[in-house]
Each structure stands twice: as C-alpha cells, then as structure tokens.
Design a protein around this motif. Sequence first.
Motif, PDB file in Angstrom:
ATOM      1  N   ILE A  94      46.826  35.366  36.564  1.00  0.00           N
ATOM      2  CA  ILE A  94      45.906  34.200  36.931  1.00  0.00           C
ATOM      3  C   ILE A  94      44.547  34.829  37.585  1.00  0.00           C
ATOM      4  CG2 ILE A  94      45.877  32.342  38.358  1.00  0.00           C
ATOM      5  CD1 ILE A  94      48.649  31.540  37.389  1.00  0.00           C
TER       6      ILE A  94
ATOM      7  N   GLU B 199      45.435  31.907  27.165  1.00  0.00           N
ATOM      8  CA  GLU B 199      44.824  31.373  26.056  1.00  0.00           C
ATOM      9  C   GLU B 199      43.163  31.206  26.517  1.00  0.00           C
ATOM     10  OE1 GLU B 199      44.712  26.595  25.750  1.00  0.00           O
ATOM     11  OE2 GLU B 199      46.713  27.337  24.904  1.00  0.00           O
TER      12      GLU B 199
ATOM     13  N   PHE C  55      49.778  30.026  28.135  1.00  0.00           N
ATOM     14  CA  PHE C  55      48.869  29.163  28.833  1.00  0.00           C
ATOM     15  C   PHE C  55      47.804  29.762  29.582  1.00  0.00           C
ATOM     16  CE2 PHE C  55      52.471  26.024  28.272  1.00  0.00           C
ATOM     17  CZ  PHE C  55      51.828  25.341  27.325  1.00  0.00           C
ATOM     18  N   VAL C  56      48.182  30.886  30.253  1.00  0.00           N
ATOM     19  CA  VAL C  56      47.463  31.708  31.173  1.00  0.00           C
ATOM     20  C   VAL C  56      46.431  32.433  30.478  1.00  0.00           C
ATOM     21  CG1 VAL C  56      47.363  33.481  32.886  1.00  0.00           C
ATOM     22  CG2 VAL C  56      49.119  31.919  33.230  1.00  0.00           C
TER      23      VAL C  56
END
Lengths: 224, 239
Positions: free
Chosen positions: A154, A223, A220-221
């Motif tokens: 992240i 993507e 999700f991170v």
Amino acid sequence: MRGSLNKIAAILWKDIRSEWRSKEFFSAMFIFAALTIFVFNFAFELHISNRKAVVPGIMWVAFAFAGELGLSRSFALEQDKGSFSGLLLAPGDRSAIYVAKALGNILFMLVSEAFLLPMIMALFNVNLANTTILLTVLAGTIGFASVGTLISAIAVNTRAREVLLPVLLFPVVLPVLIAAVYLTSGALNGASAAELAGWWKLLLTYDLFFIVLSVMVFDFVVEE
Amino acid sequence: MKKKSFLFWLDVLTAALILAALYMALVYAPEAANLPTRTERLAQRIFYFHVSFAWTGSVAFLVTALGGLLYLIRDNLKWDMLAFSSAEIGLVFLSVVIVTGSLWAKPTWNTWWTWDPRLTTVSVAWLLYAAYLMLRNAVEDPARRARFAAVYGLFSFLSIPLTLISIRLWRTIHPVIIGEGSQGAQGGFHLAPPMFQTLMVSLLAVTVLYVILLLHRYQAELLTEDVEELREKILTSYQ
C-alpha cells in the motif's frame, strides 16, 4: 495450484538471488538494528540494574525497526526498476506475488535476527538461546512481516512512502509486538508454559488471521 | 431544496439537544455522593459526555470499516465517501474522549494519563485512524485511494480488539500499580436514575450530532466530486 506454487518459488528465488548479489536489505537492516541496540545500551545502562527486564523490549524494538526498513524496500525496488508491472502481468494468481514477497521478507528478517541475537546476548550478557524465545522470534517475525508486506504494498503507491510505512504499520502490528515481548520476557524470567499459553494463542491467532486477510485483500491493493 | 431544509431543522434539533444535555449534565444530575472531594464530584459530571462520545466514536469506526468493506464489494465510490466522512468525525470524537478523560483523571486518579487497557487501546485506535487519514491524503487517484483506505480500515478495525486482548492479558498477569488510584476501578459511583436519564439524553444528543456531521460531511464530499467533474469538463473544453 501447481502454477501458483511455481510462481511463488520463482519470485522468491529471484528476490533471494538479487539480495545475495547486492546484500542491500541485509546490510541496511543489520546496521540499523545494531545502531538501535547501541543507542538503547547508552540510554538504559546507567538506570537499569535488571537487564532481563529491558532486553526483551530492546530486542523487539530493534527487530521491528530492522523489519520496517526491509519492508520499505520490498516493493520500492520493484517500483523503481519498473519490474512490478512485469510481476503483475505474469500469468496466474496475483496473491502468489504477496505470498512470495511475504516469504522473502520473513526470510530476510530471520537472517538479520540470526546475526542480531548473538550480538544482543553478548552485549547484554543474557542467554536468549532457548526454544520458547526462538519460536517466539519465528512466530513474531511471521506476523510482523506478513502484515508488513501488505502494508508495504500500500505504502509504496503513495506520496511520501518512507514516512507512511511506519505510521501505517506500527499501530496495526502492536498486538504482535506486545505478545512477542511478553513471551520473550516470560521465557527469560522462567515463567511456566501455562502462564504463557494465552500469549501463544494471541500471537498465533494474529498470525493466522492476518495472513488469511492479507491474501484475500492483496488483489484489491495491486489492482490497476 | 427540500433536503436542505431537512438538514437545517436537524441542525437546530442537534443544538437544542446538546443544550438540554449540557443542562442535565451540569445542573439536573445529582452529585455522586460517594466521591470524597468537591473537585471529584464536579469532575464526575464530565462522565455523561465522555461516555457518549466514546460510544458514538466506536460506532463511527464501525461505519468506516463497513463502508470500506461495502466499497470493496460494490465498487461504488459513495461507500468510500461515507467511510471517509465517518473516520474524520470518529477521530474528532475520540480526541474529545481522550481530553475529557484526562481532565477527569487528574482530580480522580491524580494523574493525566495511565497505561490502563482502555486508555492504551483508545490511544492506539487514535493513531490507527490518524494513519488512515494520512494514507488517504497521500494518494491522488480516487479509486486507488478508496481501495487502500478500505483495506487499511479493515486491518485497523480488526487489530483493535486484538490490542485490547493483548493489553488485558498483560495487565492481568502483571498488574501495574503506580501509586494509589491508578486502577480503573477508582472513581466509580452508583448510577442513580436521574444520572441514567442524563446519560441517555447526552448519548442521544451526541448520536444526533454524529449523524448530522456525517450528513454534512458526506454532502461536502459529493460537492467536491462535482467540482472535480466541472473542472475536468472546463479543462477538456479548452484543449
């Protein structure tokens, strides 16, 4: 399944080889942790008579700082060299990237710790070579690095990533650090297995829970 | 237009409720008879707002976690705006909790701060959500920001109970006694019916305050989005 395993092995092997050639992680982590230990030594030496009371804390602060430094490079290197898009484009499940990176970070942290532990033992004259402490180091490192790998993925995509990683990481991994410090100090001061059982449960629950969650949300991170 | 007048009346209602709660907390509620000194009895009156803000603040973080989760499932930026608005208000509420708690603790425990499980958990929660807002600040792209924030909000929310357990474990095995009165039990009192009524009115007032702030903040987010869209439109039309 076979494909994912191959992908994990390939990424892990790549990381190990590049680390073996540059020693970039290791030198940064080891020197920084050693420096932390020296600073603590000067800060505490005059005031504390019972070293067994402070060594677990010093040890885990040093490991956490070393680990944080390692984590900050984990994805940053890929990003800077532009090879992260390559990893993302590789066929197969993307969570394999997470697993490989996490394994690499755990491995690099454990190697630094293997050098730091004897140093702490020598500098503070305590015996840390016992099964409980070594298992704690293993479980604590797994928890720290598994969550850390996700948060590092992240942080690397933000502005001011070097600042943000510790700010994001430390409050989340606090339970791991508390449990690890307690287990270490319990083992040093001869606590019984029954007294430590609650801490083991907490530490292992955290490890399991956060590894599963990290694997689930990694997609999700990254993507794009 | 109708929506706006609804918000306005809700603002008025909130103000009235807060004034009522203040009156009840400062005048209507009886003094806690068992507390020895006058200062302690006066400080006890902080309790009504302290507890209300703490409960509502926890709800705010629950909303942030759920908003993030719903964003990940539904992929609709509205949920992310809700999560963000709630986190911002939650952080302010948590600050109120910490400040009012400290003000009460000084006369009652004779210290501003002690590393008791609740205090430690609240301070870690504060750091987590401050980090959450910093993270949002450091990402430009709205979709990416929403994904990162949702994931981090989820991790934060799940690590809070673990932090609480770990500190409880620590303290039950290793009770820490820093002089007299550092124990959490110090300064307790029996909740008489008028006190309970006061607490309920304060809780209602603070909950309505949270809802109204959330609505305003959410609207501000929607307006920000509109402004962004208009700016894009103007910039592209000039090219």
